[in-house]
Design a protein around this motif. Structure first.
Motif, PDB file in Angstrom:
ATOM      1  N   GLY A  83     -17.940  16.608 -19.999  1.00 22.27           N
ATOM      2  CA  GLY A  83     -17.383  17.960 -20.102  1.00 22.27           C
ATOM      3  C   GLY A  83     -18.387  19.030 -20.432  1.00 22.27           C
ATOM      4  N   LYS A  84     -19.678  18.777 -20.224  1.00 21.03           N
ATOM      5  CA  LYS A  84     -20.715  19.722 -20.630  1.00 21.03           C
ATOM      6  C   LYS A  84     -20.601  21.075 -19.942  1.00 21.03           C
ATOM      7  CE  LYS A  84     -24.410  16.600 -22.131  1.00 21.03           C
ATOM      8  NZ  LYS A  84     -25.816  16.172 -21.895  1.00 21.03           N
ATOM      9  N   TYR A  85     -20.073  21.085 -18.735  1.00 17.31           N
ATOM     10  CA  TYR A  85     -19.983  22.360 -18.024  1.00 17.31           C
ATOM     11  C   TYR A  85     -18.988  23.328 -18.674  1.00 17.31           C
ATOM     12  CZ  TYR A  85     -22.662  20.389 -14.133  1.00 17.31           C
ATOM     13  OH  TYR A  85     -23.635  19.835 -13.351  1.00 17.31           O
ATOM     14  N   ILE A  96     -25.446  17.069 -14.458  1.00 13.44           N
ATOM     15  CA  ILE A  96     -24.951  15.980 -15.291  1.00 13.44           C
ATOM     16  C   ILE A  96     -24.145  15.018 -14.445  1.00 13.44           C
ATOM     17  CG2 ILE A  96     -24.848  17.433 -17.345  1.00 13.44           C
ATOM     18  CD1 ILE A  96     -21.830  17.551 -16.987  1.00 13.44           C
ATOM     19  N   GLN A  97     -23.941  13.863 -14.995  1.00 16.77           N
ATOM     20  CA  GLN A  97     -23.148  12.862 -14.295  1.00 16.77           C
ATOM     21  C   GLN A  97     -21.677  13.190 -14.481  1.00 16.77           C
ATOM     22  OE1 GLN A  97     -23.474   8.806 -15.751  1.00 16.77           O
ATOM     23  NE2 GLN A  97     -23.891   8.096 -13.679  1.00 16.77           N
ATOM     24  N   ASP A  98     -20.995  13.433 -13.397  1.00 17.72           N
ATOM     25  CA  ASP A  98     -19.595  13.838 -13.470  1.00 17.72           C
ATOM     26  C   ASP A  98     -18.690  12.625 -13.366  1.00 17.72           C
ATOM     27  OD1 ASP A  98     -17.452  15.447 -13.715  1.00 17.72           O
ATOM     28  OD2 ASP A  98     -17.924  16.751 -12.037  1.00 17.72           O
ATOM     29  N   ASP A 152     -12.293  15.679 -32.835  1.00 13.14           N
ATOM     30  CA  ASP A 152     -13.704  15.331 -33.013  1.00 13.14           C
ATOM     31  C   ASP A 152     -14.243  14.613 -31.777  1.00 13.14           C
ATOM     32  OD1 ASP A 152     -16.100  15.056 -34.778  1.00 13.14           O
ATOM     33  OD2 ASP A 152     -15.663  12.918 -34.495  1.00 13.14           O
ATOM     34  N   MET A 153     -13.478  13.690 -31.219  1.00 11.11           N
ATOM     35  CA  MET A 153     -13.928  12.970 -30.032  1.00 11.11           C
ATOM     36  C   MET A 153     -13.993  13.886 -28.811  1.00 11.11           C
ATOM     37  SD  MET A 153     -12.258   9.134 -30.175  1.00 11.11           S
ATOM     38  CE  MET A 153     -10.562   9.682 -30.233  1.00 11.11           C
ATOM     39  N   LEU A 154     -13.038  14.796 -28.687  1.00 11.89           N
ATOM     40  CA  LEU A 154     -13.024  15.698 -27.534  1.00 11.89           C
ATOM     41  C   LEU A 154     -14.161  16.712 -27.607  1.00 11.89           C
ATOM     42  CD1 LEU A 154      -9.171  16.283 -27.175  1.00 11.89           C
ATOM     43  CD2 LEU A 154     -10.651  14.847 -25.752  1.00 11.89           C
ATOM     44  N   GLU A 155     -14.585  17.033 -28.815  1.00 17.31           N
ATOM     45  CA  GLU A 155     -15.772  17.873 -28.942  1.00 17.31           C
ATOM     46  C   GLU A 155     -17.001  17.125 -28.442  1.00 17.31           C
ATOM     47  OE1 GLU A 155     -18.127  20.646 -32.256  1.00 17.31           O
ATOM     48  OE2 GLU A 155     -16.529  19.276 -32.895  1.00 17.31           O
ATOM     49  N   SER A 156     -17.044  15.808 -28.696  1.00 18.12           N
ATOM     50  CA  SER A 156     -18.146  14.983 -28.202  1.00 18.12           C
ATOM     51  C   SER A 156     -18.157  14.925 -26.683  1.00 18.12           C
ATOM     52  CB  SER A 156     -18.040  13.561 -28.770  1.00 18.12           C
ATOM     53  OG  SER A 156     -18.158  13.560 -30.168  1.00 18.12           O
ATOM     54  N   VAL A 157     -16.980  14.952 -26.075  1.00 17.39           N
ATOM     55  CA  VAL A 157     -16.902  14.953 -24.616  1.00 17.39           C
ATOM     56  C   VAL A 157     -17.636  16.163 -24.039  1.00 17.39           C
ATOM     57  CG1 VAL A 157     -15.334  15.177 -22.639  1.00 17.39           C
ATOM     58  CG2 VAL A 157     -14.738  13.666 -24.542  1.00 17.39           C
ATOM     59  N   VAL A 158     -17.538  17.306 -24.737  1.00 18.23           N
ATOM     60  CA  VAL A 158     -18.173  18.536 -24.256  1.00 18.23           C
ATOM     61  C   VAL A 158     -19.667  18.564 -24.604  1.00 18.23           C
ATOM     62  CG1 VAL A 158     -18.123  21.068 -24.384  1.00 18.23           C
ATOM     63  CG2 VAL A 158     -15.980  19.770 -24.422  1.00 18.23           C
ATOM     64  N   ALA A 206     -15.836   5.970 -24.421  1.00 13.15           N
ATOM     65  CA  ALA A 206     -14.959   5.847 -23.250  1.00 13.15           C
ATOM     66  C   ALA A 206     -14.431   7.214 -22.816  1.00 13.15           C
ATOM     67  CB  ALA A 206     -13.813   4.907 -23.563  1.00 13.15           C
ATOM     68  N   LEU A 207     -14.084   8.070 -23.796  1.00 14.50           N
ATOM     69  CA  LEU A 207     -13.632   9.418 -23.466  1.00 14.50           C
ATOM     70  C   LEU A 207     -14.782  10.273 -22.957  1.00 14.50           C
ATOM     71  CD1 LEU A 207     -11.153  10.171 -26.409  1.00 14.50           C
ATOM     72  CD2 LEU A 207     -10.576   9.652 -24.029  1.00 14.50           C
ATOM     73  N   GLU A 208     -15.955  10.144 -23.578  1.00 14.23           N
ATOM     74  CA  GLU A 208     -17.127  10.889 -23.109  1.00 14.23           C
ATOM     75  C   GLU A 208     -17.451  10.537 -21.667  1.00 14.23           C
ATOM     76  OE1 GLU A 208     -19.438  11.160 -27.456  1.00 14.23           O
ATOM     77  OE2 GLU A 208     -20.253   9.957 -25.809  1.00 14.23           O
ATOM     78  N   ASN A 209     -17.339   9.238 -21.340  1.00 15.45           N
ATOM     79  CA  ASN A 209     -17.658   8.750 -19.996  1.00 15.45           C
ATOM     80  C   ASN A 209     -16.476   8.854 -19.033  1.00 15.45           C
ATOM     81  OD1 ASN A 209     -20.260   7.978 -20.822  1.00 15.45           O
ATOM     82  ND2 ASN A 209     -19.515   5.966 -21.532  1.00 15.45           N
TER      83      ASN A 209
END
Length: 779
Positions: free
Chosen positions: A554-556, A775-777, A543-549, A418-421
């Protein structure tokens, strides 16, 4: 007969004598009577005079008694004031340093020019001649002062002719102008009535750097904005004073009772701001605001989570601290048509430090807070399968529908997913589990209901619903960061608590105070506010916020070689304030474990190709951290975070060699053998005096090298094209046509470039670009 005649003659003689005596006697009586009258009058006059003298004497005695015994204290005080003078000894305002010891604000000695109009005069026995000569002298002085200090002659003449005891002609005068005035006074033998008094002037060596944070001083050296205003009493010091006696013409009289009170200079303060980090963030913030056409500007804060130290704080547009009352470039158009009130309002808006003074809806960056509460209250776990269900929207009483940014839905998700998306329905569902009262308890613990206490002027606090007015819709919207507001400093402080094992620190902007006279130093220690969430909860969030990136929206924000934990945010304007536009933001910290740096980039009303936080603010965070992390000597951790997206560059890249002081023919041979292309107008036998790019630059094969010879160093400028959205090949060709070179990172299409489009640079310069797969923003 004869005897008879004799007797008659004798009788006549006697009679005559008696008659004469009688006349004499009568005259004598008459004279005595006049003398007596005269004496009476004289006596009366004398008596009157004596009475008058007596009365005057009595009056004098009474007056002296009154002056001595009744009015004596007042007259004594007046006499003291007339016979003594107080000379104020001005203080030197303290210096403001950055964390590395570089001076950001300094005071230099200058002078203030004043006049005593009554002393600018000429004496002469003929009063009319004296008046004419004085008039001519005053005009001469007015002409000189207006010419030297570039002032309006009539205004100066009015001051010279003023009845006031003193008039100020010019403040904060530089040494050159004072020297010019002193020379004129000496040549014209004019000394009386023109005063040169020592003063200080505030200088800001870096002009616009950290302008909205540092603030500035007025003409009286009083701080008016920012750090200068908040710390004014510390920076100002205490003026000194000399009290001594003077005569009627104000010359000093030797006085054993002369008193001297030494001035206490203002203290120096050292900020936690690092000049190098500040320069980095201001550079990329300006580029981001311009590139994305951010109508209301942007802000960025860099913080050290473990101490609360603010390492950098920037607002754009900014202004020149040395000329704060002049319109900035953005205000030039139509400035002369504005009223004085409109001008003041426009300048006040430019001076405003939006990092601490403006509130905004944080959007999805706020989902970190909701997730933290859910984890801490054991209402959710990080990876429970199918914990949340996104159908693309959530329905609420009153047929209120609140949608997800992805209208086609995310389906079943864990909290991590959910946080990643950045899924709104999932966070609304979590918010419902938690409940408003529990959320508010943690909002208060994170410091979101109060000011952070950062020690600079203008701090405000966020706006929240009253708890008793939070219904299902309000609970849902605030769970994903809408319809509530916070300041950037509040949000970065709260997120830094997550990065700091759950411990909230008070933001610190000043680290120490130094007494400029004694050298004594007072250290302002970091202040721990409270433990907000457990270390375990904080670790799970990191750990979850690292997954977001690495895997989410959050890849950018990725940085090669470093682990980044982050979250995007895109908040839409609240109903009724549509003209404010969207706010795109990105909050991150690195390394993901044991974070050393936290950063929040906020861009207001972007009107470019996108308004979404991931694609607009994410690349800015990546650019800033790519320079900040190595600068702070934070070691890489081997985490490449999608190496195909972030590692550079062409396998044929080479380091440019130094060909200066070689002949042009020799230099061309060396460069062409290395695979570069030479461009020069110099003769082959001439010596190369300079080259662009500089030696040591990493360049792709085929890059253009400009060579210049001594005496023929005419540089050619060109305009940087807009490369955003281009492929690597397209970007290369676009730059080559302009005589420019390319250095790139990543793969895909151009996400950002430095310098930005339309910048003017020398031919041969290098343009750095970041490539990224689309990426999908999310919001």
């Amino acid at each position: 007969m004869e005897n008879k005649n004799k007797k008659q003659k004798k009788t006549a003689k006697v009679f005559k004598l008696n008659y004469s005596n009688k006349k004499v006697s009568n005259a004598t009586k008459k004279d005595n009577k006049g003398e007596s009258s005269f004496n009476v009058i004289k006596t009366r006059r004398l008596r009157g005079i004596l009475i008058v003298v007596y009365l005057v004497f009595i009056a004098l005695i009474i007056r002296i008694g009154f002056l001595q015994f009744i009015d004596g204290s007042r007259l004594k005080e007046m006499a003291y004031k007339q016979q003594t003078t107080n000379q104020i000894i001005s203080t030197k305002r303290g210096t403001i340093y950055d964390a590395t010891g570089k001076a950001l604000a300094i005071s230099a000695s200058v002078d203030t020019i004043t006049i005593n109009p009554s002393k600018i005069s000429v004496s002469d026995d003929d009063e009319e001649v004296a008046q004419l000569k004085t008039k001519a002298l005053k005009e001469k002085v007015a002409h000189a002062l207006s010419d030297i200090f570039e002032l309006d002659y009539q205004e100066v003449l009015d001051k010279v002719n003023s009845n006031n005891k003193i008039e100020t002609i010019a403040k904060k005068v530089e040494t050159e102008k004072v020297d010019e005035l002193e020379k004129w006074m000496k040549e014209n033998e004019i000394y009386s009535g023109i005063n040169i008094d020592e003063d200080t002037k505030r200088y800001y060596p870096y002009n616009t750097l950290a302008s909205n944070l540092i603030g500035f001083c007025g003409t009286d050296n009083q701080g008016l904005e920012g750090i200068e205003a908040w710390w004014d009493s510390v920076l100002t010091g205490t003026p000194g004073k000399i009290t001594t006696s003077t005569d009627a013409v104000q010359d000093f009289i030797p006085d054993k009772d002369e008193t001297y009170i030494a001035a206490e200079n203002g203290s120096n303060i050292t900020l936690t701001i690092d000049l190098n980090i500040q320069t980095i963030i201001e550079k990329y913030l300006k580029q981001a605001v311009i590139e994305n056409d951010c109508n209301r500007g942007g802000s960025v804060i860099v913080m050290e989570p473990s101490t609360g130290n603010v390492l950098g704080m920037a607002t754009y547009p900014d202004y020149d601290l040395n000329t704060p009352f002049e319109p900035t470039e953005e205000l030039q158009d139509g400035w002369d048509n504005l009223s004085s009130t409109e001008k003041s309002d426009a300048l006040a808006k430019v001076w405003r430090n939006i990092c601490v003074s403006n509130t905004y809806e944080p959007g999805s960056t706020y989902k970190i807070i909701t997730a933290a509460v859910g984890l801490e209250e054991n209402l959710v776990e990080t990876d429970t399968k199918d914990d949340f269900m996104c159908t693309g929207y959530e329905m609420f009483p009153g047929n209120v529908k609140i949608g997800c940014w992805k209208t086609s839905s995310h389906g079943a998700q864990t909290l991590r997913e959910a946080l990643e998306n950045s899924c709104n329905p999932a966070l609304m569902q979590l918010g419902k589990r938690i409940g408003a009262s529990t959320l508010y308890k943690y909002y208060e613990a994170f410091g979101l209901f109060e000011k952070t206490g950062i020690e600079t002027s203008g701090e405000t606090k966020g706006i929240f619903f009253d708890l008793d007015k939070v219904g299902p819709v309000e609970l849902a919207t605030m769970s994903f960061g809408q319809r509530i507001t916070v300041t950037p400093i509040q949000l970065i402080t709260a997120i830094s608590a997550v990065a700091n094992n759950g411990v909230l620190m008070q933001p610190r902007i000043v680290s120490k105070i130094e007494n400029a006279d004694t050298g004594a130093v007072t250290v302002i220690e970091p202040k721990e506010v409270r433990q907000v969430i457990s270390k375990e909860t904080a670790s799970q969030l990191c750990d979850m916020l690292e997954s977001v990136v690495t895997d989410g929206t959050g890849k950018y924000g990725q940085v090669a070689g470093y682990s980044i934990a982050g979250k995007t945010g895109t908040s839409e304007p609240s109903p009724g304030n549509e003209d404010e536009g969207y706010v795109a933001s990105y909050v991150a910290f690195s390394p993901a474990e044991n974070a050393q740096v936290a950063i929040l980039v906020t861009l207001y009303d972007p009107r470019g190709s996108s308004h979404q936080g991931g694609s607009v603010a994410g690349p800015v965070v990546s650019q800033m951290l790519s320079e900040i992390l190595p600068y702070l000597d934070i070691p890489t951790d081997g985490t490449q975070q999608d190496a195909t997206n972030n590692t550079s560059t062409d396998s044929h890249a080479k380091t440019l060699m130094d060909v200066r002081n070689k002949t042009v023919a020799e230099a061309k041979k060396i460069l062409e053998e290395a695979g570069f292309t030479c461009s020069t107008t110099a003769d082959s036998t001439s010596l190369v005096s300079d080259q662009v790019p500089k030696p040591g630059t990493s360049l792709l094969t085929g890059s253009i090298i400009k060579l210049y010879e001594t005496g023929n160093d005419a540089r050619v400028s060109t305009t940087v094209p807009n490369l955003k959205g281009m492929s690597l090949a397209q970007a290369k060709n676009a730059l080559k046509s302009k005589g420019l070179n390319l250095h790139y990172t990543g793969s895909g299409t151009v996400l950002s470039q430095d310098p930005i489009a339309d910048s003017s640079v020398e031919e041969g310069s290098v343009v750095n670009v970041i490539l990224q797969q689309e990426i999908q923003d999310a919001h």
